[in-house]
Design a protein around this motif. Structure first.
Motif, PDB file in Angstrom:
ATOM      1  N   SER A   9       0.830  -1.209   0.000  1.00 44.02           N
ATOM      2  CA  SER A   9       0.000   0.000   0.000  1.00 44.02           C
ATOM      3  C   SER A   9       0.863   1.257   0.000  1.00 44.02           C
ATOM      4  CB  SER A   9      -0.967  -0.009   1.188  1.00 44.02           C
ATOM      5  OG  SER A   9      -0.282   0.108   2.405  1.00 44.02           O
ATOM      6  N   VAL A  10       2.021   1.218   0.653  1.00 47.49           N
ATOM      7  CA  VAL A  10       2.945   2.365   0.618  1.00 47.49           C
ATOM      8  C   VAL A  10       3.461   2.564  -0.802  1.00 47.49           C
ATOM      9  CG1 VAL A  10       5.168   3.222   1.428  1.00 47.49           C
ATOM     10  CG2 VAL A  10       3.602   2.172   3.045  1.00 47.49           C
ATOM     11  N   ILE A  11       3.860   1.482  -1.448  1.00 50.89           N
ATOM     12  CA  ILE A  11       4.405   1.580  -2.807  1.00 50.89           C
ATOM     13  C   ILE A  11       3.337   2.052  -3.792  1.00 50.89           C
ATOM     14  CG2 ILE A  11       5.330   0.204  -4.716  1.00 50.89           C
ATOM     15  CD1 ILE A  11       6.860  -1.404  -2.596  1.00 50.89           C
ATOM     16  N   VAL A  12       2.141   1.510  -3.682  1.00 50.37           N
ATOM     17  CA  VAL A  12       1.055   1.910  -4.592  1.00 50.37           C
ATOM     18  C   VAL A  12       0.684   3.382  -4.386  1.00 50.37           C
ATOM     19  CG1 VAL A  12      -1.405   1.537  -5.074  1.00 50.37           C
ATOM     20  CG2 VAL A  12       0.153  -0.400  -4.940  1.00 50.37           C
ATOM     21  N   ALA A  13       0.774   3.874  -3.172  1.00 47.60           N
ATOM     22  CA  ALA A  13       0.469   5.287  -2.915  1.00 47.60           C
ATOM     23  C   ALA A  13       1.550   6.208  -3.473  1.00 47.60           C
ATOM     24  CB  ALA A  13       0.302   5.515  -1.417  1.00 47.60           C
ATOM     25  N   MET A  14       2.777   5.722  -3.595  1.00 42.24           N
ATOM     26  CA  MET A  14       3.873   6.548  -4.101  1.00 42.24           C
ATOM     27  C   MET A  14       3.969   6.547  -5.626  1.00 42.24           C
ATOM     28  SD  MET A  14       5.611   8.009  -1.626  1.00 42.24           S
ATOM     29  CE  MET A  14       7.211   8.334  -2.310  1.00 42.24           C
ATOM     30  N   LEU A  15       3.493   5.501  -6.274  1.00 43.87           N
ATOM     31  CA  LEU A  15       3.661   5.370  -7.729  1.00 43.87           C
ATOM     32  C   LEU A  15       3.098   6.538  -8.549  1.00 43.87           C
ATOM     33  CD1 LEU A  15       3.181   1.572  -8.403  1.00 43.87           C
ATOM     34  CD2 LEU A  15       5.194   2.947  -8.878  1.00 43.87           C
ATOM     35  N   THR A 133      10.646   0.843   3.564  1.00 46.94           N
ATOM     36  CA  THR A 133       9.938   0.765   2.282  1.00 46.94           C
ATOM     37  C   THR A 133      10.262   1.975   1.418  1.00 46.94           C
ATOM     38  OG1 THR A 133       8.146  -0.439   3.355  1.00 46.94           O
ATOM     39  CG2 THR A 133       7.674   0.516   1.208  1.00 46.94           C
ATOM     40  N   LEU A 134      10.285   3.159   2.006  1.00 43.34           N
ATOM     41  CA  LEU A 134      10.600   4.368   1.238  1.00 43.34           C
ATOM     42  C   LEU A 134      12.029   4.350   0.716  1.00 43.34           C
ATOM     43  CD1 LEU A 134       8.859   7.253   3.200  1.00 43.34           C
ATOM     44  CD2 LEU A 134       8.145   6.172   1.072  1.00 43.34           C
ATOM     45  N   ILE A 135      12.955   3.877   1.516  1.00 45.47           N
ATOM     46  CA  ILE A 135      14.352   3.806   1.069  1.00 45.47           C
ATOM     47  C   ILE A 135      14.478   2.817  -0.085  1.00 45.47           C
ATOM     48  CG2 ILE A 135      16.664   3.048   1.756  1.00 45.47           C
ATOM     49  CD1 ILE A 135      16.052   4.316   4.512  1.00 45.47           C
TER      50      ILE A 135
END
Length: 156
Positions: A9-15, A133-135
């Protein structure tokens, strides 16, 4: 499973933010053209005497191009922060949704009992997971946004 869904969910929100920066960089800022022109100006500037009028014109043009490239990096920074705040919000709501749907509880149970990533109660440190996850996502963001192209572009 909840941990994996949280990370996704973190990755999908950043894409979307990364694709926005990539679109702006390649179409509006034209970062590849700017980079190529800066390299050509630098190569031509080395052959000139710094006192010549043409050298001063090239220096001024390079300064303007660097400013445009700097503006792109500011847009990139703002988009990354927007993505971070959006992903914090979305991942928290998605986590609550996952807990209600699949069961489990808050906080995330830790699969490992390591002191840095787990609290004394055996729960997973959510901030550590978010930052890790952000890194890890930064590499993907650089590729999507076109920043990798600036670094790997060869000089003619």
């Amino acid at each position: 499973m909840i941990t994996l869904l949280y990370v996704m969910s973190v990755i999908v929100a950043m894409l979307p933010w990364s694709y926005l920066v990539g679109w702006l960089g390649l179409s509006k800022f034209r970062i590849l053209d700017i980079s190529k022109e800066l390299r050509n100006i630098e190569k031509e500037y080395r052959t000139l005497n710094p006192q010549e009028k043409k050298a001063k014109i090239l220096e001024e043009r390079a300064s303007r191009l660097r400013k445009r490239l700097s503006n792109f990096f500011i847009v990139n920074l703002l988009a990354l922060w927007g993505g971070v705040f959006a992903s914090m919000l979305i991942s928290e709501y998605m986590y609550v949704f996952f807990v209600l749907t699949y069961g489990g509880g808050k906080p995330i149970p830790s699969p490992l009992g390591l002191p840095v990533i787990s609290s004394s109660s055996g729960s997973f440190n959510e901030l550590f997971l978010f930052l890790a996850t952000l890194i890890g996502y930064q590499v993907l963001h650089n590729r999507i946004a076109g920043i990798d192209l600036l670094r790997t572009q060869t000089t003619p």
